[in-house]
Design an enzyme around this catalytic site. Structure first.
Site, PDB file in Angstrom:
ATOM      1  N   ASN A 120      50.202  -8.712  65.440  1.00 16.42           N
ATOM      2  CA  ASN A 120      49.191  -8.393  66.450  1.00 16.42           C
ATOM      3  C   ASN A 120      47.801  -8.491  65.832  1.00 16.42           C
ATOM      4  O   ASN A 120      47.227  -9.572  65.781  1.00 16.42           O
ATOM      5  CB  ASN A 120      49.451  -7.005  67.042  1.00 16.42           C
ATOM      6  N   GLU A 121      47.274  -7.383  65.340  1.00 12.18           N
ATOM      7  CA  GLU A 121      45.910  -7.412  64.780  1.00 12.18           C
ATOM      8  C   GLU A 121      45.978  -7.333  63.259  1.00 12.18           C
ATOM      9  O   GLU A 121      45.427  -6.420  62.665  1.00 12.18           O
ATOM     10  CB  GLU A 121      45.097  -6.248  65.350  1.00 12.18           C
ATOM     11  N   CYS A 138      49.041  -2.831  69.454  1.00  9.41           N
ATOM     12  CA  CYS A 138      49.390  -2.116  68.221  1.00  9.41           C
ATOM     13  C   CYS A 138      50.807  -1.570  68.242  1.00  9.41           C
ATOM     14  O   CYS A 138      51.372  -1.276  67.193  1.00  9.41           O
ATOM     15  CB  CYS A 138      48.422  -0.962  68.003  1.00  9.41           C
TER      16      CYS A 138
END
Ligand code: AHR
Length: 677
Positions: free
Chosen positions: A395-396, A264
């Site tokens: 990333n996510e 994150c």
């Protein structure tokens, strides 16, 4: 409540109107097993027929993120916290022992902060006014103290401007909590303009919570900046380098890649706080300090003193990858801030600088020394390219906004260098709406590798050893980029790294290996955690200011990574892959370079099991080796006191007529290695 449960729960509840926790809490655990899997001898057969499936050199790698004080206060060996007075509260980490800001008369001096507009990267410095001949002192508390070792040497450097020459001496001392001096040295600050000074201290005692006291003798004003202290003994002896014991643990894993800088942290809570690699290279003094996103992430684990100095920046990550023989694998912001936080989006027409960061990174890593970014790498001491092959975009992230932005990155990166392999992401969860949408859309785009993350309970890992058996063989490859088994109802901290979690991960990993045609990269997460300053558990390695140890999860990772092999072969029971029958999991590989056959067996049963393994298909040296990791107690863990409580033990095994008869212990991971004749 544990932070990983708490994590994001509120936000997710808001976002999707549901109450689902970050962790999937199962209700069945291994400890509830009372009976043995079986008392019979189980027959397994190893087939040496070429499966045509290669185990990628990147199969087992490491994931690094600056969470849990992993960089500043951890891998980056700097011992001074807030060395350049750039934290939000610029004197944070610094104590003035002899002064009271409320009583001017009693003060021996005062430190104030001057902010200059001219220096945009490092605007603050400290102005110290000394008005007492006995001297005025500043103490730096370090990162939850400083670890010093008896007879070890420490390099101190600082910048000072002694305007009117009034400060005659700067005394530097290690002190303990009772103010005992544990080593000292001094600096003679001759220059009236800014000058760099260096000196060395030798510790007279070992102390985990030392501090540094800097006393200014004289009567007058002195300006100070970049007060820095490193052990002399760093990884590879590099000046101002990395903590040796921690890198050694990583290097010992023989990792296939190093993913950096997260996580994150790549995305930032806001776009402004995203990770910008360009601000992390060049002279450390000019790397702009930024708040660490984990500073405020968990209200029950606030870390107000968590900032990023970026002393460990992209150049250092590339160098570390090179040192370990690991592929560097940077992940970049795709123009979306963490969707669990603000989810701020950069408008499509303003995406260009983000994309340019990716293109410039290729040049920084791989470009010739006469290119603008290749020149910076060269000036930093590395004319040779770093041979970057992978870039991760986001990333996510999830949803259409991600796909829209991903496409722009993909086109630009491939236009610049078609050989760069791009990693895309399927969001934070291993199933569900975001995951399905991400996979569907990315598949349509024919992407190369998709990143999947799973933080689940141990049972999920055991039950998902077949996760990839039915993946489309012609579709994108998988990067299991972040995963860890989170045991339920276990105290937050190292106890989460218990044997049940590690054993379950091992069972799952046999499934990763059996599907090596799909799964090309894998990494446990997070990697390292400071025992006094962590935000997230479990973690693969725990450390304090002096020591570090690998958890059982570490030893599972290490066993798999150092016995990776090169070619998948089949191991079966009754003609079927071993995926939990009789609580047993297995995978097998050949290593054509080392001329070895390697079998991995995971026994999740509460009792030992007798196996008869048929290895008749190949001429093998009959004497082999078994590496066994085990504990009868699933709640067992490693600790600072007993760092190798659960760690591999080696024993001899012997084939008879091409068969191995072996009794594998309850709750164990066994790696068998036989040389091929
Ligand atoms: O590994 C810790 C965090 O978990 C990572 O930063 C993030 O990608 C995931 O949610």
């Amino acid at each position: 409540m544990k932070q990983s449960v708490l994590k994001y729960t509120i936000l997710i509840a808001l976002i999707i109107g549901g109450l689902f926790s970050f962790k999937n809490i199962g209700n069945d655990d291994l400890t509830s097993k009372t009976t043995s899997a079986s008392n019979e001898t189980l027959d397994l057969v190893v087939s040496f027929k070429d499966t045509g499936i290669k185990i990628q050199p990147t199969m087992y790698g490491i994931f690094f993120e600056d969470i849990n004080f992993a960089a500043d206060g951890g891998l980056y060996a700097e011992m001074i916290k807030n060395r350049s007075f750039e934290f939000e509260l610029p004197m944070m980490g610094w104590i003035e022992p002899n002064s009271s800001r409320h009583s001017l008369n009693k003060q021996s001096g005062i430190a104030t902060i001057i902010t200059t507009a001219a220096n945009t990267a490092n605007p603050n410095f400290s102005r110290v006014l000394v008005n007492n001949d006995k001297g005025y002192a500043l103490i730096n508390e370090g990162f939850r103290g400083m670890g010093i070792k008896k007879d070890a040497r420490y390099n101190l450097s600082l910048k000072a401007a002694n305007h009117d020459g009034a400060i005659k001496k700067i005394r530097v001392q290690f002190i303990d909590k009772d103010n005992h001096v544990l080593g000292e040295t001094s600096i003679d600050p001759k220059g009236t303009d800014w000058q760099n000074y260096t000196t060395q201290l030798t510790a007279t005692q070992t102390e985990a919570k030392a501090q540094v006291k800097i006393t200014f003798e004289g009567n007058g004003t002195i300006d100070l900046d970049m007060i820095s202290l490193f052990p002399e003994d760093t990884w590879k002896g590099r000046k101002n380098g990395l903590r040796k014991d921690l890198v050694q643990l990583l290097d010992d894993m023989n990792p296939g890649f190093l993913r950096f800088p997260g996580g994150c942290i790549v995305e930032g809570r806001t776009l402004e706080q995203r990770y910008q690699w360009k601000k992390t290279v060049g002279d450390p003094e000019n790397r702009t300090t930024l708040i660490n996103r984990w500073n405020t992430e968990f209200s029950h684990k606030l870390a107000p003193d968590y900032f990023q100095s970026f002393g460990l920046g992209f150049f250092e990550y590339f160098l570390l990858s090179e040192d370990m023989g690991a592929e560097p694998l940077p992940i970049l912001s795709c123009g979306i801030a963490c969707q669990f936080n603000t989810g701020e989006l950069v408008p499509m027409h303003e995406l260009e600088p983000y994309v340019q960061d990716a293109l410039d990174l290729i040049e920084f890593a791989n470009g010739a020394s006469d290119t603008p970014w290749g020149k910076i790498r060269t000036e930093m001491g590395h004319p040779k390219p770093f041979n970057l092959k992978y870039i991760g975009v986001g990333n996510e992230q999830w949803g259409p906004q991600y796909i829209e932005r991903y496409k722009v990155f993909e086109k630009a990166i491939k236009d610049k260098d078609p050989n760069i392999i791009i990693i895309s992401g399927s969001g934070p969860f291993p199933e569900g709406e975001y995951f399905d949408y991400g996979w569907e859309e990315l598949k349509k785009l024919n992407v190369e590798i998709i990143d999947e993350h799973y933080y689940k309970d141990p049972k999920w890992f055991r039950e998902n050893a077949t996760r990839y058996d039915n993946y489309d063989r012609k579709g994108p490859k998988v990067f299991a980029g972040e995963y860890a088994a989170h045991p339920k109802d276990v105290a937050d901290g190292p106890k989460e790294n218990n044997w049940e979690a590690a054993l379950s991960e091992a069972a799952f990993m046999t499934g990763l290996e059996r599907n090596a045609d799909i799964v090309h990269l894998t990494s446990y997460a997070p990697l390292i955690a400071h025992i006094d300053a962590f935000q997230w558990a479990p973690d693969m390695i725990w450390f304090n200011n002096l020591e570090s140890y690998g958890t059982p999860n570490y030893y599972v990772q290490k066993l798999f990574a150092t016995n990776r092999g090169t070619d998948l072969i089949a191991i079966t029971k009754d003609g079927k892959p071993v995926t939990g029958q009789n609580d047993l999991f297995a995978s097998a590989v050949n290593d054509i370079d080392k001329k070895e056959v390697i079998i991995k067996l995971v026994n999740t049963a509460a009792n030992a099991q007798d196996l008869n393994i048929n290895l008749k298909g190949k001429q093998l040296v009959s004497k082999g080796v078994a590496l066994t990791l085990k504990s009868e107690d699933l709640a067992d863990e490693n600790s600072f006191k007993s760092p190798k409580n659960i760690s591999p033990k080696e024993s001899a095994v012997k084939l008879k007529g091409g068969n191995l008869h072996i009794n594998i212990p309850a709750y164990s991971v066994t790696v068998l290695i036989f040389k091929i004749k």
